[in-house]
Design an enzyme around this catalytic site. Structure first.
Site, PDB file in Angstrom:
ATOM      1  N   THR A   1       0.837  -1.208   0.000  1.00  0.00           N
ATOM      2  CA  THR A   1       0.000   0.000   0.000  1.00  0.00           C
ATOM      3  C   THR A   1       0.866   1.249   0.000  1.00  0.00           C
ATOM      4  OG1 THR A   1      -1.768  -1.143   1.181  1.00  0.00           O
ATOM      5  CG2 THR A   1      -1.790   1.260   1.255  1.00  0.00           C
TER       6      THR A   1
ATOM      7  N   HIS B   1       2.048   1.888  -3.434  1.00  0.00           N
ATOM      8  CA  HIS B   1       0.998   2.537  -4.230  1.00  0.00           C
ATOM      9  C   HIS B   1       0.964   4.037  -3.940  1.00  0.00           C
ATOM     10  CE1 HIS B   1      -0.884  -0.916  -6.131  1.00  0.00           C
ATOM     11  NE2 HIS B   1      -0.903  -1.560  -4.973  1.00  0.00           N
TER      12      HIS B   1
END
Length: 341
Positions: free
Chosen positions: A40, A43
């Site tokens: 995450t 990202h």
């Protein structure tokens, strides 16, 4: 205090001097020792479409950590200064139907540490005491810092009975690899994991996978034949979010098979629903960790001899955070730890 922040709506993460967070009546103040970089966080670093639609800027990011309790609110019970803790990164509302029914991992109002609110890539973090988990003395800081993703692996893997079963895992990221280790530890027969990343497939075999299959070079059905499998996989763990991987899983599942899905597709994903129907498959979506049953199981699995330490491949000081992100983004790593001490 030092902190890593998403300062600008563009690629990158920046070191900043941030104010020390304030402690509420029901909160713990945690001095961070180690953090781990999550997919995450990559990202967010890359500033992809999901991040652009989700992450407020500027904000301190990060949600995988271990630290020491150095302060607490006046209403907190059950913790003392000096406790070593990690914490559940999903902050729940406490008043929706699922929260009140004891299914807090399904809270419809979940707020994510380092995603929707200030994160753990900082010298200090404040979270509700409810979300903190005391780390047993016989579990290292390194392992405690990856309890969040390890919890995703445990929650997904233990969704269905695994004893004597044949398991297919699609996606050999760190979570998929740890799931393979869990499956073998609790008694699965064959654990086959697929990907196209040779580095991580080799890591999966070190962690206990029966076969690590590069689907760009090998046919999954040939591997099943090699293992003496005649009826298909009993349990599928979809960890990749890649449509072709899920299609392959549907093709190779046994009738009555069970699938747990953690990988998030990049968009709408069409599948042949007739295979689900005529095979009588059960599909379960997985989000985060069960609070706090998954956390207790994580600790117990490690204490019973499960070794997930090989998944940690890189260590950097926090001042070397850029090298840590570069390692994660290269795909040639397992988990990357950033040391704050």
């Amino acid at each position: 205090m030092k902190a890593l922040s998403k300062l600008k709506p563009e690629e990158g993460i920046w070191m900043v001097d941030a104010p020390k967070p304030e402690v509420g009546h029901n909160d713990l103040l945690i001095k961070i020792r180690k953090t781990a970089i999550c997919g995450t966080d990559v990202h967010i670093y890359n500033w992809d479409e999901w991040s652009q639609n989700t992450i407020p800027v500027p904000m301190v990011v990060g949600h995988e950590y271990v630290g020491e309790v150095v302060g607490m609110g006046q209403e907190v019970r059950g913790f003392t200064i000096g406790d070593r803790v990690s914490g559940e990164g999903h902050i729940t509302c406490g008043h929706c139907r699922n929260c009140r029914g004891g299914r807090t991992h399904l809270c419809r109002n979940t707020s994510g540490v380092g995603v929707n609110r200030e994160g753990a890539f900082a010298e200090y973090l404040v979270i509700p005491a409810f979300n903190a988990f005391k780390i047993p003395d016989d579990i290292s800081d390194d392992l405690a810092s990856i309890f969040d993703p390890f919890g995703n692996a445990v929650h997904t893997a233990l969704s269905f009975d695994l004893v004597g079963e044949d398991v297919l895992i699609t996606g050999a990221g760190p979570i998929g690899i740890m799931a393979a280790a869990v499956c073998r530890h609790v008694g699965a027969r064959h654990v086959v994991i697929t990907d196209v990343n040779e580095y991580r497939l080799e890591l999966a075999e070190k962690m206990g996978a029966t076969r690590a299959v590069n689907v760009a070079k090998e046919n999954l059905e040939d591997v099943m034949q090699e293992l003496g499998m005649t009826e298909g996989f009993d349990v599928g763990l979809e960890m990749s979010g890649v449509p072709s991987a899920f299609h392959s899983m549907l093709d190779t599942m046994n009738h009555g098979g069970k699938i747990a899905m953690l990988g998030i597709p990049g968009g709408d994903m069409a599948i042949d629903w007739s295979k689900v129907i005529f095979k009588g498959l059960i599909i379960k979506g997985i989000y985060g960790r069960e609070m706090f049953e998954t956390w207790y199981k994580m600790a117990s699995l490690i204490q019973s001899g499960l070794d997930i330490s090989p998944i940690i491949t890189h260590h950097y000081s926090i001042d070397e955070f850029q090298q840590g992100f570069d390692a994660m983004r290269s795909g040639q790593s397992g988990k990357v730890i950033l040391n704050w001490d």
